[in-house]
Design a protein around this motif. Structure first.
Motif, PDB file in Angstrom:
ATOM      1  N   ARG A  72      -3.992   5.881  -2.899  1.00 45.21           N
ATOM      2  CA  ARG A  72      -2.822   6.335  -3.649  1.00 45.21           C
ATOM      3  C   ARG A  72      -1.703   6.753  -2.693  1.00 45.21           C
ATOM      4  N   SER A  73      -2.100   7.275  -1.521  1.00 46.31           N
ATOM      5  CA  SER A  73      -1.141   7.661  -0.497  1.00 46.31           C
ATOM      6  C   SER A  73      -1.632   7.167   0.865  1.00 46.31           C
ATOM      7  N   LEU A  74      -0.822   6.386   1.547  1.00 46.78           N
ATOM      8  CA  LEU A  74      -1.158   5.881   2.883  1.00 46.78           C
ATOM      9  C   LEU A  74       0.026   6.181   3.791  1.00 46.78           C
ATOM     10  N   THR A  75      -0.215   7.000   4.809  1.00 47.03           N
ATOM     11  CA  THR A  75       0.836   7.355   5.761  1.00 47.03           C
ATOM     12  C   THR A  75       0.501   6.772   7.122  1.00 47.03           C
ATOM     13  N   LEU A  76       1.445   6.026   7.678  1.00 44.64           N
ATOM     14  CA  LEU A  76       1.282   5.387   8.980  1.00 44.64           C
ATOM     15  C   LEU A  76       2.226   6.066   9.956  1.00 44.64           C
ATOM     16  N   PRO A 117       0.535  14.564   0.136  1.00 43.78           N
ATOM     17  CA  PRO A 117       0.505  13.093   0.147  1.00 43.78           C
ATOM     18  C   PRO A 117       1.568  12.486  -0.757  1.00 43.78           C
ATOM     19  N   ALA A 118       2.404  11.642  -0.183  1.00 46.26           N
ATOM     20  CA  ALA A 118       3.426  10.945  -0.961  1.00 46.26           C
ATOM     21  C   ALA A 118       2.830   9.665  -1.529  1.00 46.26           C
ATOM     22  N   PRO A 119       3.131   9.326  -2.767  1.00 44.33           N
ATOM     23  CA  PRO A 119       2.574   8.102  -3.352  1.00 44.33           C
ATOM     24  C   PRO A 119       3.076   6.852  -2.633  1.00 44.33           C
ATOM     25  N   GLY A 120       2.210   5.848  -2.548  1.00 46.87           N
ATOM     26  CA  GLY A 120       2.571   4.605  -1.894  1.00 46.87           C
ATOM     27  C   GLY A 120       2.338   4.663  -0.397  1.00 46.87           C
ATOM     28  N   THR A 121       2.965   3.733   0.321  1.00 51.28           N
ATOM     29  CA  THR A 121       2.839   3.655   1.771  1.00 51.28           C
ATOM     30  C   THR A 121       4.098   4.199   2.418  1.00 51.28           C
ATOM     31  N   ARG A 122       3.900   5.097   3.376  1.00 49.93           N
ATOM     32  CA  ARG A 122       5.028   5.731   4.058  1.00 49.93           C
ATOM     33  C   ARG A 122       4.855   5.578   5.558  1.00 49.93           C
ATOM     34  N   ILE A 123       5.917   5.226   6.256  1.00 50.64           N
ATOM     35  CA  ILE A 123       5.890   5.072   7.709  1.00 50.64           C
ATOM     36  C   ILE A 123       6.699   6.200   8.339  1.00 50.64           C
ATOM     37  N   VAL A 124       6.089   6.881   9.306  1.00 49.26           N
ATOM     38  CA  VAL A 124       6.770   7.936  10.065  1.00 49.26           C
ATOM     39  C   VAL A 124       7.023   7.380  11.467  1.00 49.26           C
TER      40      VAL A 124
END
Length: 209
Positions: free
Chosen positions: A138-142, A196-203
């Protein structure tokens, strides 16, 4: 909150572990390790074989996973061994965590990660990001740091020279090229797990200074 942290003995992982154990909202930290470690309150550190992870262990059921596993080609000794540590192990952890209902995953990746890159290191990082995105978190952070600043256990001569050069040039370099302190990377990973933010987020590296 219960946090599953993989790679807790590395440079960034050690900082994540310290921050997590000090955070009032985190009740338990599970940090699988290859060798037994010193017991700490609120920490479970099961000894595991990453080539044969215990698929039905109760500790997989967590609220979020942070993965900081990683090595170098020199330390790994071969491309095959590097891929196993930087791709296969983080993906296996993600697959088992997802199977046990974990909805949030934060990865310490690398700037330039791209499955189509002609550079092996960047290609492996990109392939992992791609494969993680297909697991349905549900939340994927890269988190994609550049050169990581901090005191490592192992000697990395080339990296040390690069850190010295970037440290001297830092004030005149673009933000994306500056050194990313391990503590700041750890903070970004923990923030992703806690909120956790929904979806995929890139930092990107420019946000890790």
């Amino acid at each position: 909150m219960k946090l599953l942290l993989v790679g807790s003995t590395g440079l960034v992982g050690r900082h994540v572990l310290a921050l997590a154990l000090a955070h009032p909202d985190i009740e338990h930290v599970v940090a699988p390790v290859r060798r037994a470690s010193i017991a700490q309150p609120r920490l479970l550190a099961p000894v595991v074989d990453f080539d044969a992870l215990p698929a039905e262990a109760a500790w997989w059921r967590a609220d979020a996973v942070i993965c900081t596993l990683g090595t170098t080609l020199r330390i790994a000794g071969s491309r095959e061994a590097f891929r196993r540590v930087d791709h296969d192990y983080p993906l296996a952890v993600a697959q088992l965590a997802r199977r046990h209902g974990v909805a949030s995953y934060a990865l310490n990746s690398a700037v330039g990660a791209d499955p189509d890159s002609r550079f092996f290191y960047n290609r492996v990082k990109g392939e992992l990001e791609r494969d993680l995105s297909e697991l349905g978190f549900r939340s994927l952070t890269l988190v994609r740091p550049g050169l990581i600043g901090g005191q490592r256990d192992e000697h990395r001569g080339g990296e040390r020279a690069a850190l010295l050069a970037l440290g001297l040039l830092g004030p005149v370099l673009p933000r994306a090229w500056r050194i990313n302190p391990a503590e700041r990377i750890a903070q970004a990973l923990l923030e992703a797990a806690l909120s956790p933010a929904p979806g995929t987020r890139i930092v990107g590296s420019d946000r890790l200074i």
